[in-house]
Design a protein around this motif. Structure first.
Motif, PDB file in Angstrom:
ATOM      1  N   MET A 174       0.853  -1.173   0.000  1.00  0.00           N
ATOM      2  CA  MET A 174       0.000   0.000   0.000  1.00  0.00           C
ATOM      3  C   MET A 174       0.897   1.233   0.000  1.00  0.00           C
ATOM      4  SD  MET A 174      -3.118   0.910   2.634  1.00  0.00           S
ATOM      5  CE  MET A 174      -4.259  -0.265   1.945  1.00  0.00           C
ATOM      6  N   ASN A 175       0.478   2.245  -0.725  1.00  0.00           N
ATOM      7  CA  ASN A 175       1.228   3.499  -0.711  1.00  0.00           C
ATOM      8  C   ASN A 175       0.392   4.570  -0.003  1.00  0.00           C
ATOM      9  OD1 ASN A 175      -0.566   4.795  -2.574  1.00  0.00           O
ATOM     10  ND2 ASN A 175       0.497   3.829  -4.263  1.00  0.00           N
ATOM     11  N   TRP A 176       0.997   5.756   0.178  1.00  0.00           N
ATOM     12  CA  TRP A 176       0.300   6.768   0.967  1.00  0.00           C
ATOM     13  C   TRP A 176      -0.985   7.243   0.297  1.00  0.00           C
ATOM     14  CZ3 TRP A 176       0.453   7.447   5.835  1.00  0.00           C
ATOM     15  CH2 TRP A 176      -0.335   8.457   6.378  1.00  0.00           C
ATOM     16  N   ASP A 177      -1.036   7.292  -1.016  1.00  0.00           N
ATOM     17  CA  ASP A 177      -2.277   7.689  -1.697  1.00  0.00           C
ATOM     18  C   ASP A 177      -3.416   6.747  -1.334  1.00  0.00           C
ATOM     19  OD1 ASP A 177      -1.147   9.892  -2.980  1.00  0.00           O
ATOM     20  OD2 ASP A 177      -0.581   8.718  -4.741  1.00  0.00           O
ATOM     21  N   GLN A 178      -3.108   5.469  -1.233  1.00  0.00           N
ATOM     22  CA  GLN A 178      -4.124   4.484  -0.848  1.00  0.00           C
ATOM     23  C   GLN A 178      -4.537   4.670   0.606  1.00  0.00           C
ATOM     24  OE1 GLN A 178      -1.631   1.217  -2.120  1.00  0.00           O
ATOM     25  NE2 GLN A 178      -3.153   0.621  -3.656  1.00  0.00           N
ATOM     26  N   VAL A 179      -3.576   4.961   1.454  1.00  0.00           N
ATOM     27  CA  VAL A 179      -3.887   5.216   2.872  1.00  0.00           C
ATOM     28  C   VAL A 179      -4.803   6.429   2.973  1.00  0.00           C
ATOM     29  CG1 VAL A 179      -2.928   5.897   5.106  1.00  0.00           C
ATOM     30  CG2 VAL A 179      -1.747   4.177   3.723  1.00  0.00           C
ATOM     31  N   GLU A 180      -4.437   7.482   2.271  1.00  0.00           N
ATOM     32  CA  GLU A 180      -5.234   8.705   2.306  1.00  0.00           C
ATOM     33  C   GLU A 180      -6.657   8.449   1.801  1.00  0.00           C
ATOM     34  OE1 GLU A 180      -4.827  13.375   0.948  1.00  0.00           O
ATOM     35  OE2 GLU A 180      -3.415  11.898   0.149  1.00  0.00           O
ATOM     36  N   GLY A 181      -6.769   7.653   0.755  1.00  0.00           N
ATOM     37  CA  GLY A 181      -8.085   7.349   0.188  1.00  0.00           C
ATOM     38  C   GLY A 181      -8.961   6.509   1.105  1.00  0.00           C
ATOM     39  N   SER A 182      -8.333   5.737   1.976  1.00  0.00           N
ATOM     40  CA  SER A 182      -9.096   4.890   2.893  1.00  0.00           C
ATOM     41  C   SER A 182      -8.903   5.336   4.344  1.00  0.00           C
ATOM     42  CB  SER A 182      -8.661   3.427   2.729  1.00  0.00           C
ATOM     43  OG  SER A 182      -7.302   3.256   3.092  1.00  0.00           O
ATOM     44  N   TRP A 183      -8.679   6.620   4.539  1.00  0.00           N
ATOM     45  CA  TRP A 183      -8.340   7.162   5.849  1.00  0.00           C
ATOM     46  C   TRP A 183      -9.348   6.769   6.928  1.00  0.00           C
ATOM     47  CZ3 TRP A 183      -4.041   8.601   7.859  1.00  0.00           C
ATOM     48  CH2 TRP A 183      -4.018   9.313   9.048  1.00  0.00           C
ATOM     49  N   LYS A 184     -10.618   6.928   6.650  1.00  0.00           N
ATOM     50  CA  LYS A 184     -11.637   6.605   7.658  1.00  0.00           C
ATOM     51  C   LYS A 184     -11.631   5.121   7.992  1.00  0.00           C
ATOM     52  CE  LYS A 184     -14.539  10.517   6.917  1.00  0.00           C
ATOM     53  NZ  LYS A 184     -15.745  11.083   7.444  1.00  0.00           N
ATOM     54  N   MET A 185     -11.335   4.290   7.010  1.00  0.00           N
ATOM     55  CA  MET A 185     -11.277   2.847   7.248  1.00  0.00           C
ATOM     56  C   MET A 185     -10.039   2.477   8.060  1.00  0.00           C
ATOM     57  SD  MET A 185     -12.622   1.514   3.513  1.00  0.00           S
ATOM     58  CE  MET A 185     -11.608   0.085   3.608  1.00  0.00           C
TER      59      MET A 185
END
Length: 66
Positions: free
Chosen positions: A1-12
């Motif tokens: 996972m990269n940071w863009d993916q983390v940011e996109g799923s932040w609430k999760m």
């Protein structure tokens, strides 16, 4: 996972973030809104970490999400 993916799923990721960094509050996590620099700053201030230490900690956490 990269940071863009983390940011996109932040609430999760909220529960995982709170498990890793328990000194962060719900309000902290909401205010970060997936911004890596905001998370970095809060880890530095709440845990007394140097910037490079906090960056490594975040990087390792992101790797474990994969």
């Amino acid at each position: 996972m990269n940071w863009d993916q983390v940011e996109g799923s932040w609430k999760m990721q909220k529960g995982k973030i709170m498990s890793k960094w328990g000194k962060l509050t719900d309000d902290d996590i909401e205010s970060i809104k997936g911004k890596r620099t905001e998370l970095l700053g809060l880890i530095q201030s709440r845990y007394g970490r140097a910037k490079n230490e906090a960056e490594l900690e975040i990087d390792k956490w992101v790797e474990l999400l994969s």
